[in-house]
Design a protein around this motif. Structure first.
Motif, PDB file in Angstrom:
ATOM      1  N   CYS A  64       0.984  -1.648  -0.219  1.00  0.00           N
ATOM      2  CA  CYS A  64       0.027   0.091  -0.037  1.00  0.00           C
ATOM      3  C   CYS A  64       0.690   1.122  -0.144  1.00  0.00           C
ATOM      4  N   CYS A 186     -10.889   0.796   6.000  1.00  0.00           N
ATOM      5  CA  CYS A 186     -10.509  -0.870   5.000  1.00  0.00           C
ATOM      6  C   CYS A 186     -10.305  -2.058   5.449  1.00  0.00           C
ATOM      7  N   SER A 276      -4.064  -3.990   5.085  1.00  0.00           N
ATOM      8  CA  SER A 276      -2.449  -3.737   4.561  1.00  0.00           C
ATOM      9  C   SER A 276      -1.903  -4.938   6.237  1.00  0.00           C
ATOM     10  N   ARG A 278       0.483  -5.298   8.098  1.00  0.00           N
ATOM     11  CA  ARG A 278       1.096  -5.430   8.357  1.00  0.00           C
ATOM     12  C   ARG A 278       2.488  -5.328   8.981  1.00  0.00           C
TER      13      ARG A 278
ATOM     14  N   LYS B 111     -10.990   8.915  -3.459  1.00  0.00           N
ATOM     15  CA  LYS B 111     -10.901   6.925  -3.006  1.00  0.00           C
ATOM     16  C   LYS B 111     -12.260   8.177  -2.077  1.00  0.00           C
ATOM     17  N   GLY B 137      -6.479  -0.644  -0.522  1.00  0.00           N
ATOM     18  CA  GLY B 137      -4.419  -0.621  -0.267  1.00  0.00           C
ATOM     19  C   GLY B 137      -4.074  -1.235  -1.349  1.00  0.00           C
TER      20      GLY B 137
HETATM   21  S1  SF4 Z   1      -5.717   1.649   5.907  1.00  0.00           S
HETATM   22 FE1  SF4 Z   1      -4.096   0.456   5.273  1.00  0.00          FE
HETATM   23  S2  SF4 Z   1      -5.398  -1.169   3.496  1.00  0.00           S
HETATM   24 FE2  SF4 Z   1      -6.083   1.304   3.975  1.00  0.00          FE
HETATM   25  S3  SF4 Z   1      -4.874   3.038   2.844  1.00  0.00           S
HETATM   26 FE3  SF4 Z   1      -4.517   2.887   4.935  1.00  0.00          FE
HETATM   27  S4  SF4 Z   1      -2.527   1.665   5.098  1.00  0.00           S
HETATM   28 FE4  SF4 Z   1      -3.692   1.154   3.122  1.00  0.00          FE
END
Ligand code: SF4
Lengths: 309, 224
Positions: A64, A186, A276, A278, B111, B137
């Protein structure tokens, strides 16, 4: 004795891995939730995410573009000795972060909260955050990095004992729905719930529950494990999927952590670890050898202990 | 398991009126050609402060991407864009009408979309559509689609995040058609559907002892 250079190199490596490679448990979680997804648009988003993870690894670029806020969780084996001590450890982690910002590259996300000044290296006052825990009878050092993104999907409330499980469920629904619309959180996410402690411990615990336990893990207390299942199911019954489209994938997994709290209150915090999710971990042994993995193994029996030793 | 089966469309930039008219909400779009980034810094400078655009944007492209690239400029003045991600568009509502008038922009990529009233008031009269990024993402996939960065404007004046980046793209996407030229909205459609179930989810849950400030009907109410 663990040399500072080994720590810095290992921390750089997990920071790179975290940004690029989605942990296997989360990927499997998405595969499983996709298998039960009925919404066509939700299916499309989930499939696209899997394509994106493949592209990230193939091209060795961050999954991302928002590379989140890199931070570290350090677990000390009680017998571990670090060359240069704790100061050397923190120096190594700050250097690794600055280096990785250029080498990966990560987006320089860290700015001064008021002036918005950016050092362009993800390092600053109290950044990256470094949190500690200890483990008896071990001479290793575990370092976990988490790059949590997302400005949405988190909430804290002081509930009261009488609000009980209903109160937690209601707060859970509120949080999932309000931040799920248009996919602000997300989702589908790993949702962490902190219950109890003081306000600050409650927040910290919920965040750690989201970021430091793998998909499929259950709390050792069977009662709490049951609640985890119940909340996961509740989230997926909302009728919402990724991006807020019609679907049934909101929650890849739900993890609850508790801390003993004030007799009059029941603080609750909820945190969403996004698409994401991570995290990457390294164990550094006393002889300087390293082992990489994605399960932080942060919540050990010792860490959750209740009794007076 | 339902198979994802959206219509997939390759859209050349600048986007023609016929191609845009054929788009429906939920279609998957990939873009080929030139797009430019522009967000609040650019809108403020041009629309509020009356600065002249640094180039004839209408001639360049009619696709405006609400984006901050993870980009760098090397010592030879070459541009590199690694991963890109869209930024939430709803904050830019107030500029869209004037932006459309000035630049003849017909496609906004961003977005999360905008309120449906914005589509009806600003987009539909101009025959413009809104495309949303997916996920969100998908930085790695979008990064792949950028073949070349011919030019960036106002990097010194506005900084990397807010500058106007001209991106030459190929199979750049995927994006979803969130609003078509008729002003339909994918997010709104999903919301209507999901909202039918919301009350039932809360049925039988007892009220907490303390309400939240927003849950009371008046700001002068107590929360207890
Ligand atoms: S919430 Fe997570 S997947 Fe969404 S834009 Fe931010 S880092 Fe990327």
């Amino acid at each position: 004795m663990i040399p500072e250079t080994v720590i810095q190199d290992a921390a750089h490596e997990i920071t790179r891995q975290a940004a690029i490679r989605i942990p296997e448990d989360y990927r499997t979680g998405i595969r499983d939730i996709r298998a039960g997804e009925q919404g066509a648009l939700s299916c499309f988003v989930l499939d696209t995410m899997v394509d994106n993870w493949d592209a990230a690894v193939a091209d060795q670029r961050p999954m991302c573009a928002d590379t989140g806020l890199p931070r570290y969780y350090v677990k000390f084996g009680n017998e571990a000795v670090i060359q240069g001590g704790f100061v050397a450890l923190e120096r190594a982690l700050r250097r690794a972060t600055a280096h990785a910002t250029v080498s990966v590259p990560l987006r320089p996300n860290r700015v001064h909260p008021l002036t918005r000044e950016d050092h362009n290296n993800n390092v600053g006052s109290r950044a990256p955050e470094i949190e500690y825990s200890v483990e008896p009878d071990a001479d290793w050092l575990d370092i976990t990095t988490v790059h949590k993104g997302g400005l949405f999907g988190t909430d804290y409330r002081m509930l009261f004992p009488g609000d009980g499980w209903d109160g937690i469920k209601k707060m859970f629904l509120d949080t999932m729905i309000q931040f799920g619309r248009r996919g602000l959180a997300c989702q589908p996410a790993i949702v962490g719930v902190g219950i109890g402690g003081s306000k600050d411990t409650c927040m910290v615990l919920g965040k750690q529950a989201a970021c430091l336990r793998v998909v499929g893990d259950r709390h050792p207390d069977p009662e709490i494990a049951k609640l985890e299942d119940e909340l996961k199911e509740l989230g997926n019954q909302i009728g919402m999927g990724p991006m807020g489209f019609v679907g049934n994938s909101m929650v890849v997994d739900c993890h609850i952590e508790i801390a003993h709290t004030h007799t009059g209150g029941m603080p609750v915090s909820i945190h969403s670890f996004c698409l994401s999710s991570r995290r990457a971990v390294v164990r550094i042994y006393d002889n300087g050898s390293t082992e990489f993995r994605t399960d932080p193994k942060w919540f050990t029996t010792y860490h959750r202990r209740e009794e007076v030793e | 398991m339902t198979k994802a089966q959206q219509k997939i469309i390759e859209l050349d930039a600048p986007a023609s009126a016929e191609r845009l008219a054929a788009l429906n909400i939920g279609d998957v779009v990939y873009i080929n050609g030139l797009v430019y980034t522009g967000r609040e810094g650019v809108y403020r400078r041009i629309l509020d402060q009356g600065e002249k655009p640094p180039t004839d944007l209408a001639k360049l492209s009619n696709i405006n991407f609400h984006c901050s690239p993870a980009a760098s400029i090397d010592s030879d003045g070459n541009y590199t864009v690694g991963a890109v991600t869209a930024t939430a568009s709803f904050r830019f509502s107030k500029w869209m009408e004037r932006w459309f008038n000035l630049t003849d922009c017909k496609v906004v990529i961003g977005k999360g979309g905008m309120p449906q009233s914005d589509y009806r008031d600003y987009f539909v009269p101009k025959g413009a559509v809104y495309l949303t990024t997916v996920g969100y993402g998908t930085g790695a996939l979008l990064g792949r689609g950028i073949k070349h960065v011919p030019k960036a404007y106002w990097v010194d004046e506005l900084g990397i995040a807010q500058a106007i980046w001209i991106l030459e793209v190929e199979h750049f996407g995927p994006f979803l058609v969130e609003s078509d030229i008729r002003g339909n909205s994918l997010f709104e459609e999903s919301k209507q559907e999901i909202d039918k179930n919301i009350e039932a989810l809360y049925a039988g849950l007892k009220k907490p002892a303390l309400r939240r400030y927003g849950e009371t009907t008046k700001r002068t109410d107590e929360v207890i």
